[in-house]
Design a protein around this motif. Structure first.
Motif, PDB file in Angstrom:
ATOM      1  N   LEU A 108      -7.526  13.058   7.697  1.00 53.42           N
ATOM      2  CA  LEU A 108      -6.718  13.660   6.637  1.00 53.42           C
ATOM      3  C   LEU A 108      -5.547  14.451   7.223  1.00 53.42           C
ATOM      4  N   ARG A 109      -5.838  15.232   8.267  1.00 52.05           N
ATOM      5  CA  ARG A 109      -4.787  16.072   8.843  1.00 52.05           C
ATOM      6  C   ARG A 109      -3.672  15.252   9.489  1.00 52.05           C
ATOM      7  N   LEU A 110      -4.007  14.053   9.924  1.00 53.30           N
ATOM      8  CA  LEU A 110      -2.964  13.192  10.488  1.00 53.30           C
ATOM      9  C   LEU A 110      -2.013  12.704   9.396  1.00 53.30           C
ATOM     10  N   MET A 111      -2.549  12.537   8.178  1.00 50.92           N
ATOM     11  CA  MET A 111      -1.745  11.912   7.138  1.00 50.92           C
ATOM     12  C   MET A 111      -0.571  12.768   6.683  1.00 50.92           C
ATOM     13  N   ILE A 144       1.028   5.417  10.926  1.00 48.09           N
ATOM     14  CA  ILE A 144       0.699   5.567   9.508  1.00 48.09           C
ATOM     15  C   ILE A 144       1.988   5.306   8.740  1.00 48.09           C
ATOM     16  N   LEU A 145       1.956   4.321   7.831  1.00 46.84           N
ATOM     17  CA  LEU A 145       3.132   4.046   7.011  1.00 46.84           C
ATOM     18  C   LEU A 145       2.930   4.671   5.642  1.00 46.84           C
ATOM     19  N   PHE A 146       3.944   5.426   5.200  1.00 45.63           N
ATOM     20  CA  PHE A 146       3.916   6.041   3.880  1.00 45.63           C
ATOM     21  C   PHE A 146       5.058   5.409   3.087  1.00 45.63           C
ATOM     22  N   ASN A 147       4.741   4.741   1.973  1.00 44.94           N
ATOM     23  CA  ASN A 147       5.734   3.943   1.245  1.00 44.94           C
ATOM     24  C   ASN A 147       6.473   3.002   2.186  1.00 44.94           C
ATOM     25  N   PRO A 198       0.829  -1.215   0.000  1.00 46.42           N
ATOM     26  CA  PRO A 198       0.000   0.000   0.000  1.00 46.42           C
ATOM     27  C   PRO A 198       0.864   1.266   0.000  1.00 46.42           C
ATOM     28  N   LYS A 199       0.316   2.321  -0.618  1.00 47.43           N
ATOM     29  CA  LYS A 199       0.973   3.631  -0.585  1.00 47.43           C
ATOM     30  C   LYS A 199       0.951   4.184   0.834  1.00 47.43           C
ATOM     31  N   LEU A 200      -0.223   4.093   1.436  1.00 47.96           N
ATOM     32  CA  LEU A 200      -0.398   4.535   2.817  1.00 47.96           C
ATOM     33  C   LEU A 200      -1.063   3.415   3.586  1.00 47.96           C
ATOM     34  N   SER A 201      -0.530   3.139   4.771  1.00 46.42           N
ATOM     35  CA  SER A 201      -1.148   2.115   5.579  1.00 46.42           C
ATOM     36  C   SER A 201      -1.384   2.675   6.983  1.00 46.42           C
ATOM     37  N   ILE A 202      -2.647   2.737   7.351  1.00 44.67           N
ATOM     38  CA  ILE A 202      -3.004   3.291   8.655  1.00 44.67           C
ATOM     39  C   ILE A 202      -3.272   2.140   9.603  1.00 44.67           C
ATOM     40  N   ILE A 232      -8.364   3.206  13.851  1.00 43.37           N
ATOM     41  CA  ILE A 232      -8.541   3.211  12.394  1.00 43.37           C
ATOM     42  C   ILE A 232      -7.516   2.279  11.743  1.00 43.37           C
ATOM     43  N   ASN A 233      -7.972   1.412  10.858  1.00 46.72           N
ATOM     44  CA  ASN A 233      -7.081   0.568  10.056  1.00 46.72           C
ATOM     45  C   ASN A 233      -7.506   0.653   8.600  1.00 46.72           C
ATOM     46  N   LEU A 234      -6.604   1.168   7.756  1.00 46.00           N
ATOM     47  CA  LEU A 234      -6.932   1.319   6.337  1.00 46.00           C
ATOM     48  C   LEU A 234      -5.671   1.140   5.508  1.00 46.00           C
ATOM     49  N   ASP A 235      -5.803   0.509   4.340  1.00 41.66           N
ATOM     50  CA  ASP A 235      -4.708   0.471   3.376  1.00 41.66           C
ATOM     51  C   ASP A 235      -5.138   1.208   2.116  1.00 41.66           C
ATOM     52  N   ILE A 236      -4.302   2.091   1.642  1.00 38.74           N
ATOM     53  CA  ILE A 236      -4.628   2.866   0.440  1.00 38.74           C
ATOM     54  C   ILE A 236      -3.551   2.603  -0.598  1.00 38.74           C
TER      55      ILE A 236
END
Ligand SMILES: Nc1ncnc2c1ncn2[C@@H]1O[C@H](COP(=O)(O)OP(=O)(O)OP(=O)(O)O)[C@@H](O)[C@H]1O
Ligand SMILES: [Mg+2]
Lengths: 281, 255
Positions: free
Chosen positions: B51-54, B70-73, B6-10, B27-31
């Motif tokens: 959104l503001r957390l991202m 939150i994982l980014f890349n 995922p690009k972003l993983s919450i 919150i758990n989400l994969d984008i």
């Protein structure tokens, strides 16, 4: 019908009160001009005093006041603006910053003679600057700090928060945000505060009494370690210490001081209104 | 291509504001990359907070408390080593209320780039033109780039703010209700450009309405009271929701 009458009455009262405030100021101004204008001449503005100060001009005092005002600006402005930026943009609201704010408010209320004595103890004697433009400027600067900090902080806080958030969200650093989004918009307010503070400093006698002012010194100062004459103190001297002083010289001196302070205030007002007009939001 | 990262993983994300408001709970989400991901739900469900957390604008909320990742890349954005400034250039936010900065349209579009140290006029000009085209605003403003951004209409301001983020050429754009002030025609224009934008960007968007969500989403998450109730692809979530609350909301029975 009744509401309209109340409205009219209220407007009437407010208008009258405003006039009552303006009238004494105008009277003072007219009185000073009427009595002092006759004493003002090129000689008066460009010559040192002579014959026990009963003749000649007041050039050393005018220049002294200008030097002291500049010195005050140099001493106070960077510190005051730095403190205002720190308090409004960086410091979080905690016990320490509340203490600092309380201190600033209280410093603004301290009588100027106390600053004079502090300047004597701290700058003239302890730091050994002697009775000098340096010691006087620092003392006046210290006295000016609180008002400049408060007005600058107010001006900074009046910049809408959204601009900061947007700037940060576009990858600006905190300092870039302050530099490009906060300070330009706060500038009119900051400048107004600075000039009003300097106007007050230019007219004060007590802080310079023990720190810089010379009773009679026709030569101009050569460095910041020299004493100098200054208008407010000179006015005090010629109106209380010298018997047989011509009234015209006293009024003319007062008028010159008044004009210097008034023109500073007018500049502040002008800057504020012209920059307000250019504001977009 | 199977099972891409995922690009972003919450992951297990909680957020509580300084006044004890529990805005987000677990919150758990994969984008995925180049996905148009919709976050929708009733008012105060925590969409803007998420959104503001991202891009860590949440750092500005004094006293806010955060848990989770939150994982980014693939790497955590809350770690101490992360350069927040750089993160905000790569994950760019467009706010719900369009806020131009004082200055001209051109100033607004180049602000982020200039702050990043870009000075080359030709590159700046080129980025301005391209981002305005992507935001469907070029034709309307190309002759007045050097006039005040405050003179634009509400809808134009909104697209200006979108273009301002695009000019940074981020990897992810966060759109908080980008069509709130737009008329139906401009809304359609923006929605169409979203489809082109996601070829290049990953888009996370809070929609104006459920209808809009259903129109543009690749994937969507339904938020309620700071929790993710249901995540799914567009056709599952809006056509066959699994959870009763999602169904009620999607069909307009509450909210
Ligand atoms: N700065 C803040 N300080 C304290 N509480 C806040 C703050 N911002 C939001 N909240 C609270 O957090 C919760 C979630 O708010 P958020 O703005 O994320 O909701 P939202 O889903 O974006 O709503 P909307 O659709 O109305 O924009 C709400 O209860 C809100 O009151
Ligand atoms: Mg919101």
């Amino acid at each position: 019908m009744k509401r309209q009458q109340t409205q009219k009455l209220a407007v009437g009262i407010i208008t009258t009160v405003s006039f009552l405030v303006v009238v004494p100021i105008l009277l003072v101004l007219i009185f000073m001009i009427a009595n002092g204008i006759g004493g003002i001449s090129w000689t008066f503005l460009s010559q040192p005093p002579r014959s026990g100060m009963t003749e000649g001009g007041i050039l050393p005092a005018i220049l002294g006041t200008i030097f002291l005002t500049l010195g005050t600006a140099i001493a106070a402005i960077p510190l005051a603006i730095g403190a205002a930026i720190y308090l409004s943009e960086y410091a979080s609201d905690n016990r320490l910053t509340r203490l600092i704010r309380l201190a600033i408010v209280n410093l603004a209320g301290i009588p100027s003679i106390v600053y004079g004595l502090f300047g004597l103890g701290a700058f003239v004697l302890f730091l050994n600057f002697g009775t000098s433009i340096l010691a006087g400027s620092l003392t006046l600067g210290l006295m000016t700090l609180p008002v400049v900090i408060s007005t600058a902080e107010e001006a900074i806080l009046s910049v809408p928060q959204e601009f900061r958030v947007v700037s940060l969200s576009l990858g600006a650093t905190r300092w870039q945000t302050i530099r490009h989004q906060v300070l330009p918009h706060a500038l009119p307010g900051i400048i107004t505060g600075v000039i009003l503070g300097l106007g007050r400093a230019a007219g004060e006698t007590a802080p310079i009494l023990f720190t810089v002012a010379a009773f009679y010194l026709p030569e101009l100062p050569q460095s910041i370690f020299d004493q100098t004459m200054a208008l407010p103190y000179h006015l005090y001297v010629i109106s209380t210490q010298i018997p047989g002083m011509p009234m015209e010289i006293q009024y003319a001196t007062a008028l010159v001081l008044l004009l210097i302070v008034l023109s500073l205030t007018l500049i502040a007002t002008f800057i504020r209104s012209s920059m307000r007009r250019r504001r977009e939001w | 291509m199977s099972n891409p990262k995922p690009k972003l993983s919450i992951q297990n994300l909680f957020f509580t504001y300084g006044d004890e408001t529990e805005a987000l709970r677990n919150i758990n989400l994969d984008i995925m990359e180049n996905e148009l991901f919709i976050l929708f739900g009733p008012s105060r469900s925590g969409k803007s907070t998420l959104l503001r957390l991202m891009n860590r604008l949440s750092d500005l909320s004094e006293g806010g408390q955060r848990q989770g990742k939150i994982l980014f890349n693939g790497s955590g954005i809350f770690s101490r080593k992360v350069d927040v400034i750089n993160l905000r250039r790569r994950i760019s936010m467009v706010f719900a209320i369009p806020t131009p900065l004082p200055g001209t349209i051109y100033d607004n579009l180049t602000y982020g780039l200039k702050m990043a140290g870009m000075r080359d006029k030709a590159t700046l000009d080129e980025r301005v033109a391209r981002s305005l085209q992507q935001a469907a605003l070029w034709d309307e403003v190309k002759d007045r780039l050097h006039t005040s951004a405050f003179a634009l209409s509400g809808g134009q301001k909104q697209r200006l703010c979108l273009a301002r983020s695009l000019a940074l050429e981020p990897e992810v754009i966060l759109l908080d209700n980008p069509t709130s002030g737009l008329d139906p025609i401009s809304t359609t224009i923006v929605e169409q450009s979203l489809h082109e934008l996601k070829q290049q960007y990953t888009i996370i968007m809070v929609p104006h309405s459920v209808q809009q969500a259903a129109r543009v989403a690749d994937k969507a998450a339904f938020l309620l009271d700071g929790q993710v109730i249901e995540v799914g692809r567009q056709k599952d979530l809006f056509v066959n929701p699994k959870d009763q609350r999602t169904e009620d909301y999607v069909t307009g029975r509450f909210g």
